[in-house]
Scaffold this motif. Structure first.
Motif, PDB file in Angstrom:
ATOM      1  N   LYS A  29      10.452   9.770 -18.670  1.00  0.00           N
ATOM      2  CA  LYS A  29      11.588   9.077 -19.264  1.00  0.00           C
ATOM      3  C   LYS A  29      12.026   7.833 -18.488  1.00  0.00           C
ATOM      4  CE  LYS A  29      15.875   9.986 -21.590  1.00  0.00           C
ATOM      5  NZ  LYS A  29      16.738  11.005 -22.130  1.00  0.00           N
ATOM      6  N   HIS A  30      11.898   7.854 -17.192  1.00  0.00           N
ATOM      7  CA  HIS A  30      12.378   6.733 -16.383  1.00  0.00           C
ATOM      8  C   HIS A  30      11.233   5.891 -15.830  1.00  0.00           C
ATOM      9  CE1 HIS A  30      16.381   8.312 -16.782  1.00  0.00           C
ATOM     10  NE2 HIS A  30      15.954   9.489 -16.393  1.00  0.00           N
ATOM     11  N   THR A  31      10.135   5.816 -16.565  1.00  0.00           N
ATOM     12  CA  THR A  31       9.000   5.008 -16.126  1.00  0.00           C
ATOM     13  C   THR A  31       8.685   3.948 -17.178  1.00  0.00           C
ATOM     14  OG1 THR A  31       7.281   6.369 -17.152  1.00  0.00           O
ATOM     15  CG2 THR A  31       8.036   7.035 -14.961  1.00  0.00           C
ATOM     16  N   TYR A  34       7.444   5.094 -20.774  1.00  0.00           N
ATOM     17  CA  TYR A  34       8.331   5.806 -21.696  1.00  0.00           C
ATOM     18  C   TYR A  34       8.258   5.280 -23.129  1.00  0.00           C
ATOM     19  CZ  TYR A  34      12.450   7.664 -23.950  1.00  0.00           C
ATOM     20  OH  TYR A  34      13.285   8.279 -24.838  1.00  0.00           O
TER      21      TYR A  34
END
Length: 70
Positions: A29-31, A34
């Motif tokens: 999610k935080h890459t 995503y």
């Protein structure tokens, strides 16, 4: 009936692959990946829904005799 069973198997596989895609999307999610993974998950959902819809139509036709009495 064979068609119905094949479609049921296809649907089970599609759901499994959708769940894998959703899990991977959540993990990333935080890459930077995503948005790509989110789009892939949406595509898998659409594919899974299409298979489900065909399965429902086949089941309806296969069991029509239950409602028509013939």
């Amino acid at each position: 009936m064979d068609k119905l069973l094949k479609q049921l198997g296809d649907f089970e596989k599609a759901v499994k692959r959708l769940m894998e895609a959703l899990k991977l999307t959540q993990e990333e999610k935080h890459t930077e990946l995503y948005s790509l993974l989110r789009d892939s998950s949406i595509q898998r959902f659409e594919f899974t829904f299409e298979i489900f819809w065909k399965l429902v139509k086949t089941a309806k036709n296969s069991f029509r005799w239950l409602t028509t009495g013939t």
